[in-house]
Each structure stands twice: as structure tokens, then as C-alpha cells.
Motif scaffolding. Structure first.
Motif, mmCIF file in Angstrom:
data_model
loop_
_atom_site.group_PDB
_atom_site.id
_atom_site.type_symbol
_atom_site.label_atom_id
_atom_site.label_comp_id
_atom_site.label_asym_id
_atom_site.label_seq_id
_atom_site.Cartn_x
_atom_site.Cartn_y
_atom_site.Cartn_z
ATOM 1 N N MET A 62 0.249 -9.879 2.141
ATOM 2 C CA MET A 62 1.051 -8.739 2.599
ATOM 3 C C MET A 62 0.458 -7.459 2.022
ATOM 4 O O MET A 62 0.404 -7.274 0.805
ATOM 5 C CB MET A 62 2.482 -8.944 2.096
ATOM 6 N N TYR A 63 -0.025 -6.609 2.893
ATOM 7 C CA TYR A 63 -0.659 -5.365 2.455
ATOM 8 C C TYR A 63 -0.272 -4.254 3.420
ATOM 9 O O TYR A 63 -0.697 -4.245 4.581
ATOM 10 C CB TYR A 63 -2.188 -5.546 2.420
ATOM 11 N N VAL A 64 0.581 -3.348 2.942
ATOM 12 C CA VAL A 64 0.938 -2.165 3.731
ATOM 13 C C VAL A 64 0.147 -0.998 3.148
ATOM 14 O O VAL A 64 0.189 -0.758 1.927
ATOM 15 C CB VAL A 64 2.464 -1.914 3.699
ATOM 16 N N ARG A 69 3.939 3.070 3.242
ATOM 17 C CA ARG A 69 4.899 2.228 2.494
ATOM 18 C C ARG A 69 6.313 2.815 2.512
ATOM 19 O O ARG A 69 6.495 4.014 2.712
ATOM 20 C CB ARG A 69 4.417 2.067 1.046
ATOM 21 N N GLY A 70 7.283 1.940 2.276
ATOM 22 C CA GLY A 70 8.664 2.382 2.102
ATOM 23 C C GLY A 70 9.427 2.579 3.397
ATOM 24 O O GLY A 70 10.507 3.171 3.401
ATOM 25 N N THR A 71 8.899 2.064 4.495
ATOM 26 C CA THR A 71 9.613 2.236 5.773
ATOM 27 C C THR A 71 9.914 0.889 6.450
ATOM 28 O O THR A 71 10.197 0.839 7.645
ATOM 29 C CB THR A 71 8.805 3.122 6.749
ATOM 30 N N GLY A 72 9.814 -0.188 5.693
ATOM 31 C CA GLY A 72 10.211 -1.489 6.251
ATOM 32 C C GLY A 72 9.109 -2.252 6.962
ATOM 33 O O GLY A 72 9.376 -3.266 7.609
ATOM 34 N N SER A 74 6.618 -4.070 5.712
ATOM 35 C CA SER A 74 6.376 -5.427 5.195
ATOM 36 C C SER A 74 7.455 -6.382 5.698
ATOM 37 O O SER A 74 7.174 -7.532 6.023
ATOM 38 C CB SER A 74 6.284 -5.443 3.669
ATOM 39 N N LYS A 75 8.700 -5.901 5.790
ATOM 40 C CA LYS A 75 9.770 -6.777 6.302
ATOM 41 C C LYS A 75 9.472 -7.181 7.746
ATOM 42 O O LYS A 75 9.677 -8.329 8.129
ATOM 43 C CB LYS A 75 11.117 -6.053 6.246
ATOM 44 N N HIS A 97 7.850 -8.907 -9.069
ATOM 45 C CA HIS A 97 8.698 -7.740 -8.803
ATOM 46 C C HIS A 97 9.096 -7.647 -7.326
ATOM 47 O O HIS A 97 9.959 -6.845 -6.979
ATOM 48 C CB HIS A 97 8.014 -6.446 -9.268
HETATM 49 C C1 COA Z 1 4.542 -4.696 -1.480
HETATM 50 C C2 COA Z 1 4.273 -3.994 -0.167
HETATM 51 C C3 COA Z 1 3.704 -4.980 0.839
HETATM 52 C C4 COA Z 1 5.610 -3.461 0.363
HETATM 53 O O1 COA Z 1 5.405 -2.893 1.642
HETATM 54 P P1 COA Z 1 6.439 -1.840 2.292
HETATM 55 O O2 COA Z 1 6.217 -1.822 3.755
HETATM 56 O O3 COA Z 1 6.358 -0.557 1.565
HETATM 57 O O4 COA Z 1 7.833 -2.531 1.979
HETATM 58 P P2 COA Z 1 9.171 -2.285 2.794
HETATM 59 O O5 COA Z 1 9.314 -0.822 3.099
HETATM 60 O O6 COA Z 1 9.209 -3.234 3.970
HETATM 61 O O7 COA Z 1 10.236 -2.684 1.722
HETATM 62 C C5 COA Z 1 10.844 -3.923 1.772
HETATM 63 C C6 COA Z 1 11.636 -4.147 0.515
HETATM 64 O O8 COA Z 1 10.741 -4.414 -0.566
HETATM 65 C C7 COA Z 1 11.070 -3.611 -1.660
HETATM 66 N N1 COA Z 1 9.863 -3.186 -2.347
HETATM 67 C C8 COA Z 1 8.784 -2.622 -1.790
HETATM 68 N N2 COA Z 1 7.874 -2.326 -2.739
HETATM 69 C C9 COA Z 1 8.442 -2.704 -3.926
HETATM 70 C C10 COA Z 1 8.021 -2.649 -5.274
HETATM 71 N N3 COA Z 1 6.822 -2.161 -5.624
HETATM 72 N N4 COA Z 1 8.843 -3.142 -6.230
HETATM 73 C C11 COA Z 1 10.066 -3.665 -5.897
HETATM 74 N N5 COA Z 1 10.520 -3.737 -4.633
HETATM 75 C C12 COA Z 1 9.717 -3.256 -3.673
HETATM 76 C C13 COA Z 1 11.769 -2.402 -1.074
HETATM 77 O O9 COA Z 1 12.653 -1.849 -2.033
HETATM 78 C C14 COA Z 1 12.496 -2.943 0.116
HETATM 79 O O10 COA Z 1 13.770 -3.451 -0.224
HETATM 80 P P3 COA Z 1 15.106 -2.863 0.459
HETATM 81 O O11 COA Z 1 14.927 -3.036 1.953
HETATM 82 O O12 COA Z 1 16.174 -3.719 -0.104
HETATM 83 O O13 COA Z 1 15.137 -1.436 0.065
HETATM 84 C C15 COA Z 1 3.302 -2.791 -0.362
HETATM 85 O O14 COA Z 1 3.789 -1.966 -1.396
HETATM 86 C C16 COA Z 1 1.865 -3.200 -0.682
HETATM 87 O O15 COA Z 1 1.065 -3.422 0.230
HETATM 88 N N6 COA Z 1 1.525 -3.319 -1.997
HETATM 89 C C17 COA Z 1 0.166 -3.697 -2.399
HETATM 90 C C18 COA Z 1 -0.160 -5.161 -2.108
HETATM 91 C C19 COA Z 1 0.902 -6.097 -2.619
HETATM 92 O O16 COA Z 1 1.354 -6.041 -3.766
HETATM 93 N N7 COA Z 1 1.315 -7.030 -1.749
HETATM 94 C C20 COA Z 1 2.358 -7.986 -2.029
HETATM 95 C C21 COA Z 1 1.772 -9.265 -2.476
HETATM 96 S S1 COA Z 1 3.073 -10.417 -2.907
#
Ligand code: COA
Length: 147
Positions: A62-64, A69-72, A74-75, A97
Motif C-alpha cells: 500500500m503506497y499512496v 495522502r489523507g483523502t481515503g 488507501s481505503k 501504527h
Molecule cells: C499509509 C498510507 C498508505 C495511508 O494512505 P492514505 O491514502 O493517506 O490513507 P487514508 O486517507 O485512506 O486513511 C485511511 C485511514 O488510515 C489512517 N492513517 C493514515 N496514515 C496513518 C498514519 N501514518 N498513522 C496512523 N493512521 C494513519 C487514517 O487516519 C485513516 O483513518 P480514518 O479514516 O479513521 O481517519 C500512506 O501514508 C503511505 O503510502 N505511506 C507510506 C507507505 C506505507 O507505510 N504503506 C503502508 C504499509 S503497511
């Protein structure tokens, strides 16, 4: 926001792997089911399912991209991968986390004694040795399947 999640075309795999390299994630082989999220036609994120046994996969990668980021996204990627990979049992190895993100998609921490494919256990061991952040082992069964 106009978000589209779709299956990655085979011709895009090198690009996807170059994105994974940016964050020190393993590359995907041809056999992975890879999804790409696009906003207004611009790539915004990736996710994947690796098949580890008949009917069983590991959801991950999962890589956004930072600016999206922060707009859903990854969900949406997770929901797409669950639906489109059509596997009965999915494991995932999220950073600790991010527990709530995967829990909200129906994943639960695997209980001690659960039979887990060796490939998934080996990957968890590798991740915990390779990354500074601890990695959980979670699983999700579709329909009436029980793990
Ligand atoms: C982690 C990652 C995929 C999240 O993507 P995103 O599109 O910003 O996430 P979303 O907006 O869909 O958020 C989904 C939920 O995850 C939570 N979340 C996202 N990033 C978070 C973080 N760093 N710490 C804790 N919770 C987090 C959000 O709070 C949200 O919860 P909510 O709907 O209850 O508010 C993105 O930050 C990323 O690519 N990180 C680098 C790579 C990585 O760590 N991948 C995950 C491997 S397990």
C-alpha cells in the motif's frame, strides 16, 4: 475528487516497481494482482495482492504518493483489492501504527496457533528484520470462511 481504482496493466509494472523502490518496498512479480489509484487520470497510489496458496493471498504494497495522502485513497485501494482479487482468505503485514486502517477493512490480528502459510510468516520475519517499524500479522476471511 474523481478517484478511479483499476487493475495495473502489465506494461505498467516496471513503473509500479520503480515507485515501490522509492519507499524500499519489494518489487512485484508479474503474478501479483496490482491496483493503481488515479485522481483525474493522475496516478496517486498503488496496492497489491500476492497469491500464496489456492484461495489465499497477502494484501500489501500500500503506497499512496505523498501529495495525495489523507483523502481515503488507501481505503479505496484496500476495498478494490479485497473485491477484485476474489480470494477467500487474505493476510496482511501492516506497520503497527496502521492497525486501525486494516481493522476497518475487516482484518483481525491472527491469534497465536493460527495456521498461517509459511510464505506469509517468512515475509513477516523479513519485514521485521528489514524495517525499523514493527509489522503485525493480520488476516481476513470472506463470507463464512473461518481462519
Ligand atoms: C499509509 C498510507 C498508505 C495511508 O494512505 P492514505 O491514502 O493517506 O490513507 P487514508 O486517507 O485512506 O486513511 C485511511 C485511514 O488510515 C489512517 N492513517 C493514515 N496514515 C496513518 C498514519 N501514518 N498513522 C496512523 N493512521 C494513519 C487514517 O487516519 C485513516 O483513518 P480514518 O479514516 O479513521 O481517519 C500512506 O501514508 C503511505 O503510502 N505511506 C507510506 C507507505 C506505507 O507505510 N504503506 C503502508 C504499509 S503497511
Amino acid at each position: 475528487m474523481s478517484l478511479l481504482v483499476r487493475k495495473l496493466a502489465p506494461s505498467e509494472l516496471d513503473w509500479a516497481n520503480s515507485k515501490y523502490k522509492e519507499i524500499d518496498f519489494l518489487p512485484s512479480p508479474d503474478s501479483d494482482f496490482v491496483a493503481v489509484a488515479e485522481i483525474h487520470g493522475i496516478a496517486a497510489g498503488l496496492g497489491r495482492v500476492t497469491k500464496v496458496a489456492p484461495g489465499v493471498g497477502e494484501l500489501g504494497g500500500m503506497y499512496v504518493f505523498p501529495e495525495h495522502r489523507g483523502t481515503g485513497i488507501s481505503k479505496s485501494l484496500i476495498q478494490f483489492l479485497i473485491a477484485e482479487s476474489a480470494l477467500e482468505i487474505l493476510y496482511c503485514l501492516p506497520f503497527e501504527h496502521l492497525y486501525s486502517l486494516y481493522e476497518s477493512a475487516g482484518f483481525r490480528v491472527c491469534q497465536p496457533g493460527t495456521l498461517v502459510p509459511p510464505r506469509v510468516l517468512d515475509k513477516q520475519t523479513w519485514c521485521n528484520a528489514h524495517y525499523s517499524k514493527s509489522v503485525l500479522l493480520m488476516c481476513r476471511a470472506s463470507g463464512s470462511n473461518v481462519i
